[in-house]
Design a protein around this motif. Structure first.
Motif, PDB file in Angstrom:
ATOM      1  N   GLU A  47      59.907  14.552   9.909  1.00  0.00           N
ATOM      2  CA  GLU A  47      59.776  13.170   9.514  1.00  0.00           C
ATOM      3  C   GLU A  47      60.476  12.992   8.176  1.00  0.00           C
ATOM      4  N   ALA A  48      60.959  11.777   7.928  1.00  0.00           N
ATOM      5  CA  ALA A  48      61.640  11.523   6.657  1.00  0.00           C
ATOM      6  C   ALA A  48      60.628  11.127   5.588  1.00  0.00           C
ATOM      7  N   TYR A  49      60.796  11.704   4.390  1.00  0.00           N
ATOM      8  CA  TYR A  49      59.945  11.355   3.251  1.00  0.00           C
ATOM      9  C   TYR A  49      60.825  10.817   2.135  1.00  0.00           C
ATOM     10  N   VAL A  50      60.381   9.763   1.519  1.00  0.00           N
ATOM     11  CA  VAL A  50      61.178   9.092   0.495  1.00  0.00           C
ATOM     12  C   VAL A  50      60.486   9.248  -0.850  1.00  0.00           C
ATOM     13  N   ALA A  51      61.294   9.542  -1.911  1.00  0.00           N
ATOM     14  CA  ALA A  51      60.709   9.631  -3.249  1.00  0.00           C
ATOM     15  C   ALA A  51      61.667   9.032  -4.266  1.00  0.00           C
ATOM     16  N   LEU A  52      61.140   8.564  -5.367  1.00  0.00           N
ATOM     17  CA  LEU A  52      61.972   8.039  -6.443  1.00  0.00           C
ATOM     18  C   LEU A  52      62.747   9.176  -7.089  1.00  0.00           C
ATOM     19  N   ALA A  53      63.971   8.888  -7.538  1.00  0.00           N
ATOM     20  CA  ALA A  53      64.728   9.889  -8.286  1.00  0.00           C
ATOM     21  C   ALA A  53      63.999  10.143  -9.611  1.00  0.00           C
ATOM     22  N   PRO A  54      64.042  11.397 -10.125  1.00  0.00           N
ATOM     23  CA  PRO A  54      63.271  11.746 -11.323  1.00  0.00           C
ATOM     24  C   PRO A  54      63.508  10.796 -12.513  1.00  0.00           C
ATOM     25  N   ASP A  55      64.754  10.327 -12.694  1.00  0.00           N
ATOM     26  CA  ASP A  55      65.062   9.399 -13.795  1.00  0.00           C
ATOM     27  C   ASP A  55      64.179   8.157 -13.777  1.00  0.00           C
ATOM     28  N   LEU A  56      63.987   7.657 -12.560  1.00  0.00           N
ATOM     29  CA  LEU A  56      63.284   6.380 -12.440  1.00  0.00           C
ATOM     30  C   LEU A  56      61.786   6.499 -12.664  1.00  0.00           C
ATOM     31  N   LEU A  57      61.316   7.718 -12.850  1.00  0.00           N
ATOM     32  CA  LEU A  57      59.886   7.878 -13.109  1.00  0.00           C
ATOM     33  C   LEU A  57      59.527   7.411 -14.524  1.00  0.00           C
ATOM     34  N   HIS A  58      60.578   7.226 -15.354  1.00  0.00           N
ATOM     35  CA  HIS A  58      60.325   6.648 -16.680  1.00  0.00           C
ATOM     36  C   HIS A  58      60.309   5.142 -16.558  1.00  0.00           C
TER      37      HIS A  58
END
Ligand code: ADP
Ligand code: ZN
Ligand code: ZN
Length: 752
Positions: free
Chosen positions: A123-134
């Motif tokens: 299954e596909a899992y989507v996550a924010l790129a590490p930069d955008l966690l700020h």
């Protein structure tokens, strides 16, 4: 050095020994690919590693290891070994049945094996790129997108807020839960704002709320007693609770304690239809922890569940039918067997011919777990174990809430006939009560036991009845298709115009099936809306559910059915339940007939008036004074158990003796009878009068093959293990190693 390994293959053979090639890292319980014979490659399980070279010249090497972790742990291996020993089969036969088909591929070549190997659904899992966690960075990006790419803006917002709580989501989100379309997600990924990973599907745990029902005083007392028994060292406990007493609520409380400690729970039910209902009820409390497992699930689902559980670290709740007890639950601590008396727990058609209820009790020992056997009408085997102290006992003798026990009326069929008060299959009393119930806007259920009384056709002139050309049985008449069918081999034919026996008579339907009952009831009560639930109308799960939901919603008034309608259903508006013919239950030629009749009638009766008003049960019978009828009318399980147990003791039947059935099959009848005579002589020499047979079973020819049977009775107390060994030995010397070796043999230990 462990240079050899005994490998269990899914065959009726003992383990085979293979060489472990240098550098191959395997452990016991691993699945491996091995070659057997010239070409064929099988999946096998490493059973034992050792350094004893077997005394045959060409020892084949193990080809390779499959899967990254063991498929069968030490406890499962102990279970398989116990089953093979007790039920007289091989570990290989247990394996063939226990492991889902897709995870034990076999083939003629390596390529074929590989092709058939199971690969889990990803299954596909989507996550924010590490930069955008700020936060700053995210805001800036969002602002830019808001004007120029509103869709991407919306998608990114959805991903960033997936965790809730007004915080930026740090965890992955399954793709299928997002509203965003693929093009938008791809665009975001290309810009480096998100990552998309394809991985094996996780089961989301969610935050289960565990909102348990509040127990009544009686239920709480019962739960306390169960806890006390378990704390004092009991492994298996019989929960004898009348219908509607709330056994399920007690199970839930026990489950929650186990799950909270991240241990596993296994809940067994006798029928697939019951899993659906129960799962809905359990999911409301335990959420996504619930896994369903039974033989009607798609093959891929079963393989997926097995592999997933074999890697789980605990806290799983599995609801399933008898095959679910082979699942790799690493931290199994609680097993609940609901409706433990049900014959559906026994597998009869192929090895392992096990009883899941008895196996669950053995598993309590192997897994250091607790097993609860629940029933309103316990099997006499379990009840005797409770009386002797082998199992603990807890009782729940009142219904939950205001629900009252139904009022049972016995209606004498013979008297009704004498007084001319019987129309078709219905005594006047029953028809009257049905009309009254319908007039009050209530619903009615009618139960017709069909076993052995399936509809057939018969010549009006000479009494001839068509039989299957391949099996020794009458053909069953299916009205809808106007055809005759064999329920053993599937042979069908059309109904002959004239009787082939006398050449004159017409063939007319006879017998007493649910279809006939429906037809005649419709004549008696033309205005009633009648539906029927049996194997012919419930052709699919959907068809079955539709009939049930129409009845539930009040779109039908009367539901006629077989055993199918007796289990687990809880209809609020049913005030009357009718048992059309108790006599074919009572008079069946089986030492369990009385016990079964009692269980079935009590279960049917339990469907009446479950909410506030007491319901009514009418039993039509020609034997109104039969002790079982009186015991059902009084709802007196103990009286039934006392009477039946003393009879069983007198005639040496279970639970006072163990039975082993031995079945012999061959296409040549004379040859089979000769072999049977030889075996009879040998068995009598070893077991004396404990060996009975050969007899021809009531259906003594199926698919052109003849059948004979032996029954061995071993008194409880005598060593069953020794008896099994002597039996095997006798069979080997009289059949396997002689001119009779083409006779096909099968064992059934504790037959139902
Ligand atoms: P059993 O399995 O013993 O026949 P159930 O567990 O199905 O009984 O319970 C019978 C009915 O009573 C069900 O509708 C159930 O929801 C209800 N019930 C039983 N105990 C409770 C409870 N403690 N709180 C709320 N409802 C209950
Ligand atoms: Zn005829
Ligand atoms: Zn047939």
């Amino acid at each position: 050095m462990n240079r050899y390994a005994d490998i269990v293959l899914p065959l009726a053979q003992p383990a085979y020994t293979y060489a472990v090639p240098d550098g191959l890292d395997i452990r016991e319980g691993d699945a491996v690919a091995v070659q057997l014979g010239f070409r064929r490659i099988y999946t096998g399980i490493v059973w034992r590693m050792h350094d004893q070279r077997p005394d045959f010249p060409h020892i084949k090497p193990i080809l390779r290891r499959l899967y990254g972790h063991p498929l069968v742990d030490a406890r499962q291996r102990a279970l398989w070994e116990w089953m093979a020993g007790y039920y007289m089969c091989t570990e290989g036969e247990v394996m063939r049945f226990a492991l889902p088909q897709l995870i034990k591929p076999s083939g003629d070549t390596e390529e074929e094996l590989l092709q058939r190997a199971y690969s889990p659904r990803t299954e596909a899992y989507v996550a924010l790129a590490p930069d955008l966690l700020h936060e700053d960075c995210l805001h800036e990006t969002m602002e830019r997108l808001e004007r120029r790419a509103p869709r991407q803006y919306a998608a990114l917002l959805e991903i960033a807020t997936a965790d809730g709580d007004n915080r930026i989501a740090t965890s992955e989100v399954p793709r299928r839960l997002l509203a965003a379309d693929s093009a938008t997600l791809t665009a975001l990924r290309k810009k480096g704002f998100i990552s998309i990973a394809h991985r094996e599907r996780n089961v989301e745990r969610g935050t289960a709320r565990f909102q348990l029902p509040i127990l009544s005083a009686a239920q709480r007392q019962c739960l306390d007693r169960i806890r006390k028994c378990f704390n004092e060292g009991s492994r298996t406990l019989l929960l004898h609770g009348i219908t509607g007493s709330g056994k399920t609520e007690i199970y839930m409380h026990l489950m929650v304690e186990t799950l909270a400690q991240e241990n596993d729970v296994l809940l067994l039910v006798p029928e697939i239809a019951m899993t659906t209902q129960l799962i809905a009820r359990l999911e409301r409390i335990f959420g996504s922890r619930v896994t369903a497992y039974h033989s009607k699930l798609p093959l891929a689902r079963r393989a997926e569940s097995y592999l997933r559980l074999s890697r789980c670290t605990g806290g799983e709740l599995v609801v399933g039918t008898r095959s679910a007890l082979f699942l790799p639950l690493r931290k199994l601590r609680l097993i609940v067997v609901d409706e433990e008396h049900d014959a559906g727990y026994k597998q009869s058609d192929s090895q392992p011919r096990y009883n899941a209820r008895d196996t669950a009790a053995v598993m309590a020992r192997i897994y250091d777990a607790h097993t609860v056997l629940g029933s309103a009408t316990p099997s006499l085997e379990s009840y005797a174990n409770a009386l002797s102290g082998k199992y603990a006992l807890a009782t729940l003798a009142e219904r939950y809430g205001d629900a009252r026990l139904p009022h049972v009326i016995v209606s004498d069929t013979l008297r009704a006939v004498r007084r001319n008060e019987r129309t078709a299959h219905f005594n006047a009393l029953l028809l009257e009560h049905i009309e009254q119930a319908l007039a009050r806007g209530e619903q009615v259920m009618l139960f017709q036991n069909r076993r052995g009384f399936a509809p057939y056709v018969k010549c009006r002139n000479c009494g001839w009845t068509p039989r299957c050309p391949h099996c020794n049985v009458t053909l069953v008449y299916h009205k809808r298709e106007e055809r005759l069918q064999c329920h053993y081999c599937g042979h069908t034919e059309s109904v002959p115009e004239h009787c082939p026996s006398c050449g004159a008579g017409k063939l007319l339907p006879a017998g007493f099936g649910t279809e006939k009952v429906e037809e005649e009831l419709a004549k008696c009560l033309p205005q009633a809306r009648i539906e029927r639930l049996d194997r012919d109308t419930a052709t699919s799960e959907r068809a079955c559910n539709e009939i049930i939901s129409r009845f539930e919603n009040g779109q039908s008034d009367i539901l006629i059915g077989t055993q199918m309608i007796t289990k687990g259903f809880d209809f609020a508006r049913v005030s009357l339940v009718g048992i059309l013919n108790a006599d074919n239950l009572l008079l069946s030629p089986d030492f369990r007939a009385a016990e079964r009749a009692f269980q079935l009638m009590m279960q049917v009766a339990g469907r009446a008036g479950r909410r506030d008003a007491a319901g009514e049960v009418i039993i039509q019978t020609g034997e109104p004074d039969h002790p079982v009828i009186r015991q059902v009318a009084a709802g007196d399980y103990e009286a039934m158990a006392r009477t039946q147990l003393s009879e069983r003791r007198l005639f040496s039947y279970p639970p006072y003796a163990r039975l082993i059935r031995l079945t012999l099959r061959h296409r040549d009848r004379e040859f089979l009878y000769e072999a049977s005579a030889a075996l009879a002589k040998a068995l009598r020499g070893r077991f004396g009068r404990r060996a009975m047979g050969p007899v021809a079973p009531s259906v003594d020819r199926v698919r052109e093959t003849y059948i004979t049977e032996f029954l061995l009775k071993i008194e409880t107390g005598a060593s069953a293990a020794h008896a099994r060994q002597v039996l095997r030995e006798t069979v080997r010397t009289t059949l396997n190693d002689t001119a009779f070796k083409s006779v096909i043999l099968s064992y059934d230990v504790d037959p139902q």
